[in-house]
Motif scaffolding. Structure first.
Motif, short mmCIF file in Angstrom:
data_model
loop_
_atom_site.label_atom_id
_atom_site.label_comp_id
_atom_site.label_asym_id
_atom_site.label_seq_id
_atom_site.Cartn_x
_atom_site.Cartn_y
_atom_site.Cartn_z
N GLU A 197 17.17 -13.40 -37.26
CA GLU A 197 15.87 -12.72 -37.30
C GLU A 197 15.05 -13.33 -38.44
N LYS A 198 13.75 -13.38 -38.20
CA LYS A 198 12.85 -13.91 -39.21
C LYS A 198 11.51 -13.20 -39.12
N HIS A 199 10.90 -12.98 -40.26
CA HIS A 199 9.62 -12.28 -40.31
C HIS A 199 8.58 -13.17 -40.97
N SER A 200 7.34 -13.01 -40.51
CA SER A 200 6.21 -13.66 -41.16
C SER A 200 4.98 -12.80 -40.89
N GLY A 201 4.57 -12.04 -41.90
CA GLY A 201 3.44 -11.14 -41.72
C GLY A 201 3.70 -10.13 -40.62
N ARG A 202 2.84 -10.13 -39.61
CA ARG A 202 3.00 -9.20 -38.49
C ARG A 202 3.91 -9.77 -37.38
N LEU A 203 4.49 -10.92 -37.62
CA LEU A 203 5.36 -11.55 -36.63
C LEU A 203 6.83 -11.30 -36.97
N ARG A 204 7.58 -11.02 -35.91
CA ARG A 204 9.03 -10.89 -36.05
C ARG A 204 9.67 -11.66 -34.90
N VAL A 205 10.54 -12.57 -35.26
CA VAL A 205 11.22 -13.39 -34.26
C VAL A 205 12.71 -13.13 -34.35
N THR A 206 13.32 -12.98 -33.19
CA THR A 206 14.78 -12.85 -33.13
C THR A 206 15.34 -14.00 -32.29
N ILE A 252 4.67 -9.22 -32.04
CA ILE A 252 3.46 -9.15 -32.84
C ILE A 252 3.14 -7.67 -33.00
N THR A 253 3.18 -7.18 -34.22
CA THR A 253 2.91 -5.76 -34.44
C THR A 253 1.44 -5.53 -34.74
N ALA A 254 0.99 -4.33 -34.41
CA ALA A 254 -0.39 -3.92 -34.71
C ALA A 254 -1.37 -5.02 -34.29
N SER A 255 -1.36 -5.35 -33.02
CA SER A 255 -2.14 -6.49 -32.53
C SER A 255 -3.64 -6.32 -32.76
N ARG A 256 -4.31 -7.45 -32.84
CA ARG A 256 -5.75 -7.50 -33.05
C ARG A 256 -6.37 -8.34 -31.94
N ALA A 257 -7.65 -8.16 -31.72
CA ALA A 257 -8.34 -8.96 -30.70
C ALA A 257 -8.19 -10.45 -30.99
N ALA A 258 -8.13 -10.80 -32.27
CA ALA A 258 -8.00 -12.21 -32.66
C ALA A 258 -6.64 -12.79 -32.30
#
Lengths: 113, 115
Positions: free
Chosen positions: A55-64, A76-82
């Motif tokens: 597992e690895k995290h970067s800001g709002r990204l989490r990869v397993t 991608i948590t708390a997604s944004r239009a961008a």
């Protein structure tokens, strides 16, 4: 042939929601990487996870990464239009650097305001 | 620091003509990689150059060729263009060729349209 296969092909969510994309691959790998592409332009490197990492995290990204199942997920948590873009997984399976970086066909993510 | 730059941004050619695409890697990067992204086919590896030498090529016909210059910039040449060559061509560079777990940086691509 495509090593990585993303699922789903397309995903539509509302801002604030989480987005999960999955990637499956076929052979042993050195690492797996996720990239983002906006509107058919260049790829932006998001995160690299090594074969010995789970597992690895970067800001709002989490990869397993599950090497026993040969699969990975990008959250991608708390997604944004961008965040609207295409997301690709790529596997590095060789000893010759990026000459063996193999991409999937991508997941198109649409985040609506 | 400038990223990977590609030119031109768009290129329209007629079937049978030749196309030349250019790429400048990030300063200090010696490896340049070319990928083709055709509609519905995903990214396909084309060519890898390092220190002026072609190190590997993907499953593409010989009419796809290229070279790397002493300043590490690169050209991709596509001869006898066919309609199915229409695609986005992406160039990437990296710092440590042949090493595991190194990151590649991509340019914005050249959109080639063959009519």
């Amino acid at each position: 042939s495509q090593q990585g296969e993303e699922d789903p092909q397309a995903l539509s969510i509302q801002e604030g929601e989480n987005a999960t994309m999955n990637c499956s691959y076929k052979t042993s790998i050195n690492n797996l990487q996720w990239y983002r592409q906006n509107s058919g332009r260049g790829l932006v490197h998001l995160i690299l996870i090594r074969s010995n990492e789970r597992e690895k995290h970067s800001g709002r990204l989490r990869v397993t990464l599950d090497t026993s199942k040969k699969s990975s997920s990008l959250l991608i948590t708390a997604s944004r239009a961008a965040d609207t873009a295409s997301y690709f997984c790529a596997t590095d399976a060789g000893l010759r650097g990026y000459s063996t970086l193999t991409f999937g066909k991508g997941t198109m993510l649409l985040v609506s305001p | 620091e400038a990223g990977v730059t590609q030119s031109p941004t768009h290129l329209i050619k007629t079937r049978g003509q030749q196309a030349t695409l250019r790429c400048s890697p990030i300063s200090g990067h010696t490896s340049v990689y070319w990928y083709q992204q055709a509609l519905g086919l995903g990214l396909q590896f084309l060519l890898w150059y390092d220190e002026g030498e072609e190190r590997n090529r993907g499953n593409f016909p010989p009419r796809f060729s290229g070279r790397q210059f002493p300043n590490y910039s690169s050209e991709l040449n596509v001869n006898a263009l066919e309609l199915e060559d229409s695609a986005l061509y992406l160039c990437a560079s990296s710092l440590l060729p042949g090493q595991k777990n190194t990151e590649a940086f991509f340019g914005q691509g050249t959109r080639l349209t063959v009519v």
